[in-house]
Design an enzyme around this catalytic site. Sequence first.
Site, PDB file in Angstrom:
ATOM      1  N   SER A 179       0.830  -1.212   0.000  1.00  0.00           N
ATOM      2  CA  SER A 179       0.000   0.000   0.000  1.00  0.00           C
ATOM      3  C   SER A 179       0.855   1.249   0.000  1.00  0.00           C
ATOM      4  O   SER A 179       1.785   1.396   0.793  1.00  0.00           O
ATOM      5  CB  SER A 179      -0.988   0.037   1.173  1.00  0.00           C
ATOM      6  OG  SER A 179      -0.624  -0.864   2.172  1.00  0.00           O
TER       7      SER A 179
ATOM      8  N   HIS B 229      -1.926 -12.130   2.230  1.00  0.00           N
ATOM      9  CA  HIS B 229      -1.460 -11.922   3.603  1.00  0.00           C
ATOM     10  C   HIS B 229      -1.653 -13.184   4.451  1.00  0.00           C
ATOM     11  O   HIS B 229      -2.573 -13.964   4.208  1.00  0.00           O
ATOM     12  CB  HIS B 229      -2.200 -10.745   4.253  1.00  0.00           C
ATOM     13  CG  HIS B 229      -1.786  -9.419   3.699  1.00  0.00           C
ATOM     14  ND1 HIS B 229      -2.386  -8.855   2.609  1.00  0.00           N
ATOM     15  CD2 HIS B 229      -0.812  -8.552   4.089  1.00  0.00           C
ATOM     16  CE1 HIS B 229      -1.804  -7.688   2.335  1.00  0.00           C
ATOM     17  NE2 HIS B 229      -0.843  -7.480   3.218  1.00  0.00           N
TER      18      HIS B 229
ATOM     19  N   GLU C  35      -2.214  -3.547  16.368  1.00  0.00           N
ATOM     20  CA  GLU C  35      -1.733  -3.896  17.706  1.00  0.00           C
ATOM     21  C   GLU C  35      -2.457  -3.077  18.776  1.00  0.00           C
ATOM     22  O   GLU C  35      -2.952  -1.989  18.524  1.00  0.00           O
ATOM     23  CB  GLU C  35      -0.230  -3.596  17.828  1.00  0.00           C
ATOM     24  CG  GLU C  35       0.645  -4.413  16.925  1.00  0.00           C
ATOM     25  CD  GLU C  35       0.509  -4.040  15.453  1.00  0.00           C
ATOM     26  OE1 GLU C  35       0.326  -2.845  15.151  1.00  0.00           O
ATOM     27  OE2 GLU C  35       0.565  -4.962  14.619  1.00  0.00           O
TER      28      GLU C  35
ATOM     29  N   ASN D  91       1.121   5.365   9.477  1.00  0.00           N
ATOM     30  CA  ASN D  91       0.517   5.783  10.756  1.00  0.00           C
ATOM     31  C   ASN D  91       1.504   5.535  11.892  1.00  0.00           C
ATOM     32  O   ASN D  91       2.288   4.595  11.824  1.00  0.00           O
ATOM     33  CB  ASN D  91      -0.767   4.970  11.028  1.00  0.00           C
ATOM     34  CG  ASN D  91      -0.518   3.464  11.018  1.00  0.00           C
ATOM     35  OD1 ASN D  91      -0.442   2.833   9.968  1.00  0.00           O
ATOM     36  ND2 ASN D  91      -0.362   2.904  12.203  1.00  0.00           N
TER      37      ASN D  91
HETATM   38  I1  8IG Z   1      -0.663   0.447   6.765  1.00  0.00           I
HETATM   39  O1  8IG Z   1       0.050   0.019  12.629  1.00  0.00           O
HETATM   40  C1  8IG Z   1      -0.339  -0.488   8.477  1.00  0.00           C
HETATM   41  N1  8IG Z   1      -0.156  -1.793   8.509  1.00  0.00           N
HETATM   42  N2  8IG Z   1       0.605  -4.501  12.214  1.00  0.00           N
HETATM   43  N3  8IG Z   1       0.323  -2.209  12.435  1.00  0.00           N
HETATM   44  C2  8IG Z   1       0.391  -3.321  11.652  1.00  0.00           C
HETATM   45  N4  8IG Z   1       0.228  -3.282  10.339  1.00  0.00           N
HETATM   46  C3  8IG Z   1       0.017  -2.093   9.784  1.00  0.00           C
HETATM   47  C4  8IG Z   1      -0.058  -0.911  10.519  1.00  0.00           C
HETATM   48  C5  8IG Z   1       0.101  -0.971  11.923  1.00  0.00           C
HETATM   49  N5  8IG Z   1      -0.286   0.100   9.667  1.00  0.00           N
END
Ligand code: 8IG
Length: 280
Positions: free
Chosen positions: A44, A99, A198, A240
């Site tokens: 992404s 995934h 998480e 993020n």
């Molecule tokens: I985009 O904050 C994305 N993928 N595990 N944690 C996990 N996967 C993610 C995150 C995240 N943001």
Amino acid sequence: MSSALPNPLDDPTAVPTEVAASAAARIAELTGVERHDIALTLGSGWGKAAELIGTTVAEFAATEVPGFSAPVVPGHPGSIRSVVLESGTHVLVIGARTHFYEDHGVRRVVHSVRTAAATGAKVMVLTNGAGGIKRSWHAGQPVLISDHINLTAASPLEGATFVDLTDLYSARLRDLARSVDPSLDEGVYVQFRGPHFETPAEVQMAKAIGGHIVGMSTALEAIAAREAGMEVLGLSLITNPAAGITGDALSHIDVIQAGKVAEPVISALLARIVKEITVP
Ligand code: 8IG
């Protein structure tokens, strides 16, 4: 349509490298390119890179290739394209990812990597969108993966296959990426199973054990790439701050949005890096 065929990897007696070889033969047929030199998985935020690295020779739905499956998130199926650089290097660009959290098993997760190796690729570039633990990182920032911690309790290796993962994320390729953009920071990628993000406590655990990036892909793929003898470059787009790092809630919409904003910039960066890669 081939998308309606059962996935050969769902047959427990299938041999994963044989399915990958048949996938590579199909790719050669669809592209007219006998061998690819570099493979690139676009996660992404990285999707625009395919158009920027070179000339597209062929593009097709991943579901045209044995072992690939339609994504769980509805919309268009992932595509695969063959791109040729000005240098003559052939790059296989994979816009489809299965995934681990989809529960189709690790064989399906790493099939694209094994297929890339079977097409001849010696370098595997893995990109993803991920959460950032380092406070200095901002959403939309690309970072290099220096190492990983695999918290999935799974492995793509079957049987007593002992593969050395020292320097899994090639120092040569990280240096090369930094020669293109000296501001690139790096960190340890922690793969969780997902698909939930998480908890803040889990993010603190990831930090305590040496992690800087949290995600749901890449580590298992990187292991399979190393097993196949490929050199690996990993790049994360921090979409993020990881949960609890800022106190704001995480939303899938925000994550997609951060990816969209960063996409042109990081895709151009990725294209510049790929053009610099010399194949060993
Ligand atoms: I985009 O904050 C994305 N993928 N595990 N944690 C996990 N996967 C993610 C995150 C995240 N943001």
